[in-house]
Motif scaffolding. Structure first.
Motif, mmCIF file in Angstrom:
data_model
loop_
_atom_site.group_PDB
_atom_site.id
_atom_site.type_symbol
_atom_site.label_atom_id
_atom_site.label_comp_id
_atom_site.label_asym_id
_atom_site.label_seq_id
_atom_site.Cartn_x
_atom_site.Cartn_y
_atom_site.Cartn_z
ATOM 1 N N ALA A 387 0.834 -1.209 0.000
ATOM 2 C CA ALA A 387 0.000 0.000 0.000
ATOM 3 C C ALA A 387 0.868 1.259 0.000
ATOM 4 C CB ALA A 387 -0.926 -0.004 1.212
ATOM 5 N N GLN A 388 1.926 1.252 0.803
ATOM 6 C CA GLN A 388 2.811 2.421 0.823
ATOM 7 C C GLN A 388 3.568 2.556 -0.500
ATOM 8 O OE1 GLN A 388 2.878 4.924 2.522
ATOM 9 N NE2 GLN A 388 4.899 5.827 2.736
ATOM 10 N N ARG A 389 3.905 1.431 -1.094
ATOM 11 C CA ARG A 389 4.563 1.456 -2.411
ATOM 12 C C ARG A 389 3.615 2.028 -3.463
ATOM 13 N NH1 ARG A 389 6.422 -3.240 -1.778
ATOM 14 N NH2 ARG A 389 4.835 -4.408 -2.921
ATOM 15 N N ALA A 390 2.343 1.638 -3.395
ATOM 16 C CA ALA A 390 1.347 2.174 -4.336
ATOM 17 C C ALA A 390 1.197 3.683 -4.164
ATOM 18 C CB ALA A 390 -0.001 1.476 -4.117
ATOM 19 N N ALA A 391 1.290 4.148 -2.912
ATOM 20 C CA ALA A 391 1.199 5.590 -2.667
ATOM 21 C C ALA A 391 2.336 6.328 -3.364
ATOM 22 C CB ALA A 391 1.229 5.857 -1.159
ATOM 23 N N ARG A 392 3.530 5.815 -3.217
ATOM 24 C CA ARG A 392 4.682 6.457 -3.840
ATOM 25 C C ARG A 392 4.576 6.418 -5.363
ATOM 26 N NH1 ARG A 392 6.570 9.566 0.187
ATOM 27 N NH2 ARG A 392 7.499 8.380 1.898
ATOM 28 N N GLU A 393 4.119 5.279 -5.888
ATOM 29 C CA GLU A 393 3.964 5.160 -7.340
ATOM 30 C C GLU A 393 2.855 6.076 -7.854
ATOM 31 O OE1 GLU A 393 3.316 1.003 -7.760
ATOM 32 O OE2 GLU A 393 5.435 0.465 -7.459
ATOM 33 N N GLY A 394 1.897 6.401 -6.961
ATOM 34 C CA GLY A 394 0.837 7.330 -7.335
ATOM 35 C C GLY A 394 1.248 8.786 -7.191
ATOM 36 N N GLY A 395 2.493 9.021 -6.804
ATOM 37 C CA GLY A 395 2.987 10.388 -6.704
ATOM 38 C C GLY A 395 2.831 11.026 -5.341
ATOM 39 N N MET A 396 2.375 10.269 -4.349
ATOM 40 C CA MET A 396 2.211 10.845 -3.015
ATOM 41 C C MET A 396 3.568 11.124 -2.372
ATOM 42 S SD MET A 396 -0.976 8.905 -1.179
ATOM 43 C CE MET A 396 -2.670 9.236 -1.675
ATOM 44 N N ARG A 397 3.648 12.249 -1.683
ATOM 45 C CA ARG A 397 4.902 12.596 -1.011
ATOM 46 C C ARG A 397 4.964 12.044 0.415
ATOM 47 N NH1 ARG A 397 5.163 18.904 -1.374
ATOM 48 N NH2 ARG A 397 2.915 18.682 -1.084
#
Length: 710
Positions: A387-397
């Motif tokens: 989930a955290q990896r998906a956040a980063r891949e989605g551009g979340m800082r």
């Protein structure tokens, strides 16, 4: 006339103060209250201190004064970087002592020899032995981390933990340069077509990626994911967990486990059949049934657990188990004992003593179930990482923002495994205020300040490290609990408690250290009666506060946005209030009237709510954020645009506000009267909103556009 309260003996006041118990306090109503002798004696007993008679008080006072001299080294030393504290070392008078510091391997390791200061302290006779004190000074260039101080000599060998914490937890550069905004979600309530009755970690990964890619969000704050009961009934409240360290396996998505893909056709069918009763495609509008969801998932997960793992996967599981150590093993054993013997209150003799022969046998007899519950934590950890990896891949800082509850269930895993550092026969709560005139008892056993220090704060550190493993930020619920907590003796009413102080420098410092190592932002929920110095202290340490629009008022008027704190997470609402659409429609008044929770006539409360709402709408008008005849949607969007005009570095948007939901997730002061923490996400007319359609929801898209417009 009522009998006057007898005065508290001075010796009892002195003993209570020695152990951090506040004998007087200022009430919510501005009165100076004195804690009764009965309460002080009970709270001292909860700390293992006998104050049952004047003679016992004198003995306990003498013991408290001698205790530091009985120890070669203090139990723990917590300092800020660049500080040079003096450390007392106690040995038989005249004995030499050699003192050195072993540095934290994570900070580079090594050894530093300590130099004794030329200071003389009069020796003291303790237990018939003349004890001298040597004083050593720690150097000011120690790296951040968990170091070990050693002392050796004829009087014996000793060691203690030395924790060097950051002076300040600095904001990430991207937040210094530009504020971030994100969503706030009760994860269990946000389901997809593939969910097993509750929103899960696969749903979270979807939300993270889409919120980042489609909306430009930088984080999602979720409810505490702490583990609950492993047998029915499961408490619906995420704020009453059995442990704060480990994850509720209810949030696992069975199909996302790698071994599920390689099941035989027969075993795959077992998994699919297990999910059929609860996998409703997100169409069930009724209250969320955690017991049904967990029964189905556990059946499927047992099938997957029994499947063979590759050598590399088994190695990864073994390493996870070793890394999490005794804490994981104890939690898994507690879970296995619950399965075997029922609720902890029904366990046989010896089951509550971790050193008993019963527990020694159970570790062997229940080894397979212990392994299963360890495996569940490994799987949940993998899915949280995804989930955290998906956040980063989605551009979340920032990504996942976890929520840390105040405490744990009195019969939960932490209460069982950490009984040496948790106080017994007391519960945490709050003294009387205007909303709860008898006070509140949350029935959660608190940390014992003295015992936690003797443990070197390691249980606290381990909890933080596990929660922060896959997080970009953490919210600390009721952060005032790191400063003081309201302890209530068992059998007493909530108003018959007292505040117990904690070493906030140590607790906040360690929080900052572990957050710095994890690269996480820390937000403290500092709502309610919090002394100004506490907010100032937290800001000084780099811990953000919490600003909720409805509570930000000055002399009964809305606080102008430019006067909000910069170091804060600013939001319109919170999970203990109705969504904003419901607030605008007086849902918070209607539901409290319906449930008999109002302490004033309903008409009076409605008028007060109308006046408050009008004052905020007037502010929106003054700032040019509303049309002449605004709709509910426009007012909700304008309120969010208003908090974008604050200097706050973080802005949170509740998912319920984004889709127009009106129902509250939680009504404080209720349990069975309202389906707290069981309301699935829906729009303003009661239609369910699933993850699959969430980011195409017209109202959400309109709110995001309003946020982007500013």
């Amino acid at each position: 006339m009522p009998e006057p309260t007898p005065p508290v003996p001075d010796a009892l006041v002195q003993l209570a103060t020695t152990y951090g118990i506040t004998t007087e306090y200022e009430s919510f109503f501005g009165n100076q209250e004195t804690v009764s002798a009965t309460t002080l004696v009970a709270l001292l007993e909860a700390m293992g201190v006998d104050a049952s008679s004047p003679e016992r008080i004198d003995v306990s006072l003498a013991h408290a004064k001698d205790e530091p001299w009985r120890r070669v080294l203090p139990p723990v030393v917590v300092v800020r970087e660049r500080q040079t504290p003096r450390v007392p070392v106690h040995v038989t008078h005249g004995d030499p002592v050699d003192v050195w510091l072993e540095l934290d391997p994570e900070a580079g390791g090594g050894r530093r020899r300590m130099t004794q200061l030329d200071e003389y302290t009069e020796p003291r006779t303790v237990d018939g032995r003349l004890v001298g004190r040597a004083t050593f000074q720690l150097p000011g260039d120690l790296p951040l981390g968990w170091h070990t101080l050693h002392a050796t000599g004829p009087s014996g060998d000793a060691r203690c933990v030395v924790v060097v914490t950051p002076e300040r937890l600095e904001l990430p550069p991207h937040l210094e340069a530009e504020r971030a905004w994100g969503f706030m979600a009760q994860l269990y309530s946000v389901r997809s077509a593939a969910s097993w009755g509750v929103g899960d970690l696969a749903d979270l990964a979807e939300i993270m990626r889409l919120a980042g890619n489609r909306c430009g969000a930088d984080f999602v704050l979720i409810n505490p994911l702490h583990a609950g009961e492993v047998i029915a009934p499961m408490s619906p409240s995420p704020y009453l967990p059995t442990t704060r360290r480990f994850v509720n396996p209810l949030y696992i998505r069975p199909e996302d486990i790698r071994e599920t893909a390689y099941l035989s056709a027969a075993d795959r069918s077992l998994v699919e059949w297990a999910g059929e009763p609860v996998r409703t495609g997100g169409t069930d509008t009724g209250p969320i049934d955690r017991d049904a969801a967990w029964t189905a998932k556990k059946s499927a997960l047992e099938v997957v657990f029994a499947a063979p793992r590759s050598a590399a996967r088994q190695d990864a599981f073994d390493r996870f188990r070793a890394d999490q150590g005794e804490g994981l093993e104890s939690f898994a054993l507690w879970a296995a004992l619950c399965e075997e013997h029922g609720q902890p209150g029904e366990w046989p003799q010896g089951a509550h003593d971790l050193s008993s022969p019963f527990i020694a046998r159970a570790r062997t007899e229940l080894a397979e179930r212990v392994s299963f519950h360890c495996w569940l934590q490994w799987v949940a950890d993998e899915q949280l990482a995804a989930a955290q990896r998906a956040a980063r891949e989605g551009g979340m800082r920032i990504g996942v923002m976890h929520d840390l509850a105040v405490g744990v269930h009195p019969e939960g895993a932490d209460s069982w495994a950490l009984r040496d550092v948790l106080a017994r026969h007391v519960g945490v709560g709050a003294p009387p205020d205007m909303y709860n005139q008898q006070g509140q008892n949350w029935s959660q056993p608190p940390w014992r300040p003295d015992a936690l220090a003797r443990a070197g704060y390691l249980p606290y550190r381990d909890m933080l490290r596990t929660v922060l493993r896959h997080a970009g930020a953490i919210r600390i619920d009721h952060i005032l609990g790191l400063f003081r907590l309201w302890w209530i003796p068992d059998g007493s009413s909530p108003d018959q408690g007292a505040y117990v102080k904690y070493d906030h420098d140590a607790l906040v410092g360690i929080l900052c250290l572990e957050a710095a190592r994890a690269g996480a932002v820390v937000i403290g929920e500092d709502l309610g009666l919090v002394e100004p110095w506490v907010r100032g202290y937290l800001a000084e340490r780099g811990v953000l506060g919490t600003s909720v629009l409805w509570f930000e008022q000055d002399a009964g008027k809305p606080l102008p946005p430019e006067k909000y704190r910069r170091l804060a997470l600013a939001t319109v609402t919170t999970h203990d209030l109705p969504p904003t659409a419901g607030y605008l429609a007086d849902e918070h008044v209607a539901i409290r009237e319906r449930l008999g929770l109002l302490t004033e006539p309903a008409a009076v409360v409605r008028r007060q709510a109308q006046d408050e709402r009008d004052s905020f709408i007037d502010l929106l008008d003054d700032r040019g954020l509303l049309s002449d005849d605004p709709s509910e949607r426009e007012i909700v969007e304008a309120l969010h645009r208003l908090i974008l005009r604050t200097p706050s570095v973080l802005v949170g948007v509740a998912l319920v506000d984004a889709v127009g939901e009106r129902r509250a997730q939680n009504v404080p002061g209720t349990s069975d009267e309202y389906p707290n923490w069981r309301v699935p996400l829906a729009d303003g007319v009661g239609n369910l909103v699933t993850v699959d359609e969430l980011f195409d929801n017209p109202r959400l898209r309109s709110l995001v556009a309003a946020l982007q417009k500013g």
